[in-house]
Design a protein around this motif. Structure first.
Motif, PDB file in Angstrom:
ATOM      1  N   ILE A   1       0.871  -1.179   0.000  1.00 18.65           N
ATOM      2  CA  ILE A   1       0.000   0.000   0.000  1.00 18.65           C
ATOM      3  C   ILE A   1       0.904   1.224   0.000  1.00 18.65           C
ATOM      4  N   TYR A   2       0.553   2.214  -0.787  1.00 22.68           N
ATOM      5  CA  TYR A   2       1.374   3.410  -0.949  1.00 22.68           C
ATOM      6  C   TYR A   2       0.616   4.630  -0.443  1.00 22.68           C
ATOM      7  N   ALA A   3       1.273   5.418   0.377  1.00 18.35           N
ATOM      8  CA  ALA A   3       0.750   6.721   0.779  1.00 18.35           C
ATOM      9  C   ALA A   3       1.511   7.750  -0.042  1.00 18.35           C
ATOM     10  N   ILE A   4       0.771   8.531  -0.814  1.00 22.15           N
ATOM     11  CA  ILE A   4       1.385   9.512  -1.700  1.00 22.15           C
ATOM     12  C   ILE A   4       1.009  10.897  -1.184  1.00 22.15           C
ATOM     13  N   PHE A   5       2.029  11.622  -0.736  1.00 23.21           N
ATOM     14  CA  PHE A   5       1.840  12.949  -0.145  1.00 23.21           C
ATOM     15  C   PHE A   5       2.090  14.013  -1.206  1.00 23.21           C
ATOM     16  N   THR A   6       1.119  14.928  -1.357  1.00 24.19           N
ATOM     17  CA  THR A   6       1.272  16.014  -2.329  1.00 24.19           C
ATOM     18  C   THR A   6       1.479  17.364  -1.650  1.00 24.19           C
ATOM     19  N   GLU A   7       1.210  17.430  -0.350  1.00 30.31           N
ATOM     20  CA  GLU A   7       1.464  18.661   0.403  1.00 30.31           C
ATOM     21  C   GLU A   7       1.771  18.309   1.852  1.00 30.31           C
ATOM     22  N   ILE A   8       2.874  18.873   2.368  1.00 30.06           N
ATOM     23  CA  ILE A   8       3.291  18.654   3.747  1.00 30.06           C
ATOM     24  C   ILE A   8       3.694  19.998   4.333  1.00 30.06           C
ATOM     25  N   LEU A   9       3.060  20.366   5.444  1.00 33.99           N
ATOM     26  CA  LEU A   9       3.359  21.629   6.123  1.00 33.99           C
ATOM     27  C   LEU A   9       3.299  22.815   5.168  1.00 33.99           C
ATOM     28  N   SER A  10       2.244  22.875   4.387  1.00 42.34           N
ATOM     29  CA  SER A  10       1.980  23.943   3.411  1.00 42.34           C
ATOM     30  C   SER A  10       2.992  24.030   2.274  1.00 42.34           C
ATOM     31  N   GLU A  11       3.792  22.988   2.115  1.00 38.64           N
ATOM     32  CA  GLU A  11       4.760  22.941   1.013  1.00 38.64           C
ATOM     33  C   GLU A  11       4.346  21.833   0.046  1.00 38.64           C
ATOM     34  N   ASN A  12       4.468  22.109  -1.261  1.00 41.73           N
ATOM     35  CA  ASN A  12       4.208  21.069  -2.242  1.00 41.73           C
ATOM     36  C   ASN A  12       5.203  19.940  -2.042  1.00 41.73           C
ATOM     37  N   ALA A  13       4.742  18.733  -2.224  1.00 40.70           N
ATOM     38  CA  ALA A  13       5.590  17.565  -2.026  1.00 40.70           C
ATOM     39  C   ALA A  13       5.228  16.505  -3.053  1.00 40.70           C
ATOM     40  N   ASN A  14       6.135  15.591  -3.249  1.00 39.19           N
ATOM     41  CA  ASN A  14       5.894  14.423  -4.081  1.00 39.19           C
ATOM     42  C   ASN A  14       6.609  13.257  -3.402  1.00 39.19           C
ATOM     43  N   ILE A  15       6.038  12.803  -2.292  1.00 41.89           N
ATOM     44  CA  ILE A  15       6.673  11.758  -1.495  1.00 41.89           C
ATOM     45  C   ILE A  15       5.751  10.555  -1.450  1.00 41.89           C
ATOM     46  N   GLU A  16       6.319   9.410  -1.768  1.00 41.76           N
ATOM     47  CA  GLU A  16       5.577   8.159  -1.732  1.00 41.76           C
ATOM     48  C   GLU A  16       6.203   7.264  -0.672  1.00 41.76           C
ATOM     49  N   ILE A  17       5.384   6.789   0.256  1.00 45.30           N
ATOM     50  CA  ILE A  17       5.861   5.900   1.303  1.00 45.30           C
ATOM     51  C   ILE A  17       5.141   4.563   1.138  1.00 45.30           C
ATOM     52  N   THR A  18       5.916   3.482   1.156  1.00 42.49           N
ATOM     53  CA  THR A  18       5.389   2.145   0.938  1.00 42.49           C
ATOM     54  C   THR A  18       5.185   1.440   2.268  1.00 42.49           C
ATOM     55  N   PHE A  19       4.025   0.786   2.404  1.00 40.24           N
ATOM     56  CA  PHE A  19       3.690   0.027   3.600  1.00 40.24           C
ATOM     57  C   PHE A  19       3.342  -1.399   3.219  1.00 40.24           C
ATOM     58  N   LYS A  20       3.500  -2.299   4.198  1.00 37.51           N
ATOM     59  CA  LYS A  20       2.993  -3.661   4.047  1.00 37.51           C
ATOM     60  C   LYS A  20       2.667  -4.209   5.431  1.00 37.51           C
ATOM     61  N   LEU A  21       1.749  -5.159   5.451  1.00 32.46           N
ATOM     62  CA  LEU A  21       1.422  -5.883   6.684  1.00 32.46           C
ATOM     63  C   LEU A  21       2.035  -7.270   6.573  1.00 32.46           C
ATOM     64  N   LEU A  22       2.785  -7.658   7.578  1.00 37.67           N
ATOM     65  CA  LEU A  22       3.395  -8.972   7.617  1.00 37.67           C
ATOM     66  C   LEU A  22       3.160  -9.548   8.999  1.00 37.67           C
ATOM     67  N   ASP A  23       2.427 -10.636   9.086  1.00 40.27           N
ATOM     68  CA  ASP A  23       2.077 -11.244  10.368  1.00 40.27           C
ATOM     69  C   ASP A  23       1.428 -10.221  11.306  1.00 40.27           C
TER      70      ASP A  23
END
Length: 86
Positions: free
Chosen positions: A31-53
């Protein structure tokens, strides 16, 4: 995989920040969380998650896969979210 569990984790981390915009996307492995704005600044950050056990992991380029829900392990989320892109 539980998009809701990841959304709950992110929302808990950002509960006092009103100006963060993200969306969640999913494929069959992650699952990917894609951030387009952080602290009123434009952003292009993708963070990858997974569930394991039933443990929620987040991937960081610097640290690899880290569990993020116990203790101070959420620091990896913040490091990845706030790091400056080169």
């Amino acid at each position: 995989m539980s998009k809701e569990r990841i959304k709950d984790f992110i929302d808990k981390q950002l509960e006092n920040l009103e100006d963060t915009i993200y969306k969640i996307e999913e494929d069959k492995n992650h699952i990917y969380a894609i951030f387009t704005e952080i602290l009123s600044e434009n952003a292009n950050i993708e963070i990858t998650f997974k569930l394991l056990d039933e443990v929620l992991y987040m991937h960081s380029i610097t640290y690899g896969w880290k569990p993020v829900e116990k203790g101070v392990a959420n620091k990896y989320f913040w490091i990845e979210l706030l790091k400056t892109e080169a």
